[in-house]
Design a protein around this motif. Structure first.
Motif, PDB file in Angstrom:
ATOM      1  N   LEU A  39       4.090 -12.444  -2.043  1.00 20.32           N
ATOM      2  CA  LEU A  39       2.758 -12.993  -2.352  1.00 20.32           C
ATOM      3  C   LEU A  39       2.754 -14.514  -2.343  1.00 20.32           C
ATOM      4  N   THR A  40       3.871 -15.127  -2.773  1.00 23.73           N
ATOM      5  CA  THR A  40       3.877 -16.592  -2.834  1.00 23.73           C
ATOM      6  C   THR A  40       4.395 -17.231  -1.547  1.00 23.73           C
ATOM      7  N   GLU A  41       5.408 -16.623  -0.912  1.00 21.47           N
ATOM      8  CA  GLU A  41       6.037 -17.264   0.253  1.00 21.47           C
ATOM      9  C   GLU A  41       5.564 -16.730   1.596  1.00 21.47           C
ATOM     10  N   MET A  42       5.108 -15.477   1.637  1.00 23.28           N
ATOM     11  CA  MET A  42       4.680 -14.877   2.915  1.00 23.28           C
ATOM     12  C   MET A  42       3.337 -14.174   2.714  1.00 23.28           C
ATOM     13  N   PRO A  43       2.319 -14.904   2.204  1.00 19.52           N
ATOM     14  CA  PRO A  43       1.070 -14.231   1.798  1.00 19.52           C
ATOM     15  C   PRO A  43       0.309 -13.556   2.938  1.00 19.52           C
ATOM     16  N   HIS A  44       0.648 -13.898   4.185  1.00 23.15           N
ATOM     17  CA  HIS A  44      -0.084 -13.284   5.299  1.00 23.15           C
ATOM     18  C   HIS A  44       0.564 -11.993   5.797  1.00 23.15           C
ATOM     19  N   THR A  45       1.744 -11.670   5.264  1.00 20.79           N
ATOM     20  CA  THR A  45       2.414 -10.431   5.687  1.00 20.79           C
ATOM     21  C   THR A  45       2.051  -9.306   4.715  1.00 20.79           C
ATOM     22  N   PRO A  46       1.454  -8.226   5.212  1.00 27.44           N
ATOM     23  CA  PRO A  46       1.143  -7.104   4.307  1.00 27.44           C
ATOM     24  C   PRO A  46       2.421  -6.536   3.688  1.00 27.44           C
ATOM     25  N   LEU A  47       2.349  -6.249   2.381  1.00 28.18           N
ATOM     26  CA  LEU A  47       3.476  -5.649   1.659  1.00 28.18           C
ATOM     27  C   LEU A  47       3.005  -4.313   1.105  1.00 28.18           C
ATOM     28  N   ILE A  48       3.737  -3.243   1.445  1.00 26.71           N
ATOM     29  CA  ILE A  48       3.331  -1.896   1.013  1.00 26.71           C
ATOM     30  C   ILE A  48       4.329  -1.392  -0.023  1.00 26.71           C
ATOM     31  N   CYS A  49       3.856  -1.210  -1.264  1.00 31.14           N
ATOM     32  CA  CYS A  49       4.739  -0.837  -2.371  1.00 31.14           C
ATOM     33  C   CYS A  49       4.567   0.621  -2.775  1.00 31.14           C
ATOM     34  N   GLY A  50       5.638   1.200  -3.255  1.00 31.06           N
ATOM     35  CA  GLY A  50       5.597   2.541  -3.834  1.00 31.06           C
ATOM     36  C   GLY A  50       5.656   2.404  -5.351  1.00 31.06           C
ATOM     37  N   LEU A  51       4.650   2.917  -6.035  1.00 29.77           N
ATOM     38  CA  LEU A  51       4.586   2.758  -7.497  1.00 29.77           C
ATOM     39  C   LEU A  51       4.236   4.072  -8.174  1.00 29.77           C
ATOM     40  N   GLY A  52       5.229   4.700  -8.788  1.00 31.11           N
ATOM     41  CA  GLY A  52       4.970   5.920  -9.556  1.00 31.11           C
ATOM     42  C   GLY A  52       5.039   7.170  -8.692  1.00 31.11           C
ATOM     43  N   MET A  53       6.168   7.890  -8.770  1.00 30.86           N
ATOM     44  CA  MET A  53       6.339   9.093  -7.929  1.00 30.86           C
ATOM     45  C   MET A  53       7.306  10.074  -8.571  1.00 30.86           C
ATOM     46  N   ALA A  54       7.612   9.885  -9.869  1.00 29.63           N
ATOM     47  CA  ALA A  54       8.598  10.751 -10.515  1.00 29.63           C
ATOM     48  C   ALA A  54       7.996  12.121 -10.822  1.00 29.63           C
ATOM     49  N   GLY A  55       8.880  13.099 -11.009  1.00 28.89           N
ATOM     50  CA  GLY A  55       8.442  14.426 -11.424  1.00 28.89           C
ATOM     51  C   GLY A  55       7.978  15.306 -10.265  1.00 28.89           C
ATOM     52  N   TRP A  56       7.086  16.247 -10.579  1.00 29.79           N
ATOM     53  CA  TRP A  56       6.641  17.222  -9.578  1.00 29.79           C
ATOM     54  C   TRP A  56       5.180  17.577  -9.833  1.00 29.79           C
ATOM     55  N   GLY A  57       4.564  18.243  -8.868  1.00 26.12           N
ATOM     56  CA  GLY A  57       3.157  18.621  -9.015  1.00 26.12           C
ATOM     57  C   GLY A  57       2.251  17.394  -9.003  1.00 26.12           C
ATOM     58  N   MET A  58       1.072  17.519  -9.590  1.00 19.59           N
ATOM     59  CA  MET A  58       0.117  16.419  -9.749  1.00 19.59           C
ATOM     60  C   MET A  58      -0.201  15.701  -8.430  1.00 19.59           C
TER      61      MET A  58
END
Lengths: 206, 67
Positions: A134-153
């Motif tokens: 975000l600070t050094e390469m703000p023009h490059t899209p960054l795709i993050c994985g946030l929250g994937m533990a467990g099963w179902g849902m």
């Protein structure tokens, strides 16, 4: 490389996608559950180049979600993932780095990437790459994985973006002994990251 | 004042508030966070000195381990 407009007209959609993606580079930070599955999805659809980085070694406990095989236990993930990508699609150029990434490495390894995929396991590493990009390469899209533990849902897993920062996951579950990361939900989020990457990369397809 | 916090409108009694006070007020106790105010990334070291005012668009993203 296909530049002749008549030839483009004759191609079917997947051929067009492959031709378009063959010029694109995606950086993948981490080769665990998210990184290995996301890399394989992008390789299958014909990404031109992948720049992958990880310092870790494959352990038996990784095989419940990561795209490795029993006979690869003990190998470096960055080496084994490159092998697996080559077995799936030998046209993909894979640049593999055996490294624990720090902010300076993210800039030097991923500067040429059209997109960066965050595929770390630890929250502090996720924070580090988000801050750096975000600070050094703000023009490059960054795709993050946030929250994937467990099963179902299934219905809790979603994706959204804040400018060039894209989030995939349920944004709620954290791994713990009672809530381990498992193939289905980790695979869903990794493939969702690949799907967002594809959406961004194909925006300017003819 | 009214601000937008994580895409939801929020009314606060104060006229302005620092990022750290806003987090304390909202009980955001996560250690790993990403904060953006009106699209600008705010580093951790500036949570105390950065104030949020009426009409600001604030994103406080919680980061959790897993991957």
């Amino acid at each position: 490389m296909i530049n002749n407009p008549e030839e483009v007209l004759r191609m079917n959609t997947f051929e067009k996608i492959k031709a378009h993606l063959s010029h694109k580079t995606v950086g993948i930070a981490g080769c665990g559950g998210l990184g290995s599955n996301c890399a394989v999805a992008l390789a299958r659809v014909g990404i031109g180049k992948l720049i992958i980085a990880d310092f870790d070694v494959i352990d038996l406990s990784n095989l419940n979600r990561q795209y490795y095989f029993f006979d690869q236990i003990g190998k470096k993930k960055c080496v084994a993932l490159k092998e697996n990508i080559q077995r799936i699609n030998p046209d993909v150029i894979t640049e593999s780095h055996d490294i624990k990434l720090h902010p300076a490495d993210i800039l030097s390894l991923f500067y040429s990437c059209d997109i960066i995929v965050e595929a770390f396991d630890l929250a502090e590493m996720k924070e580090m790459i988000i801050e750096t990009v975000l600070t050094e390469m703000p023009h490059t899209p960054l795709i993050c994985g946030l929250g994937m533990a467990g099963w179902g849902m299934n219905a809790q897993i979603h994706s959204h973006n804040i400018d060039n920062l894209y989030i995939c996951g349920d944004e709620a579950t954290e791994i713990s002994p009672e809530c381990p990361p498992l193939a289905p939900r980790v695979g869903i989020v990794a493939n969702m990251q690949a799907n967002v990457a594809l959406e961004l990369l194909l925006k300017d397809m003819i | 004042m009214k601000i937008t916090l994580n895409h939801t409108e929020e009314t606060l009694e104060k006229e302005n508030i620092s990022i750290s006070d806003l987090m304390a007020y909202k009980n955001f106790t996560f250690k790993m966070l990403v904060v953006k105010v009106n699209g600008e990334f705010i580093p951790k070291t500036k949570y105390k000195e950065t104030t949020v005012s009426d009409g600001d668009d604030v994103i406080i993203l919680h980061l959790m381990s897993g991957g």
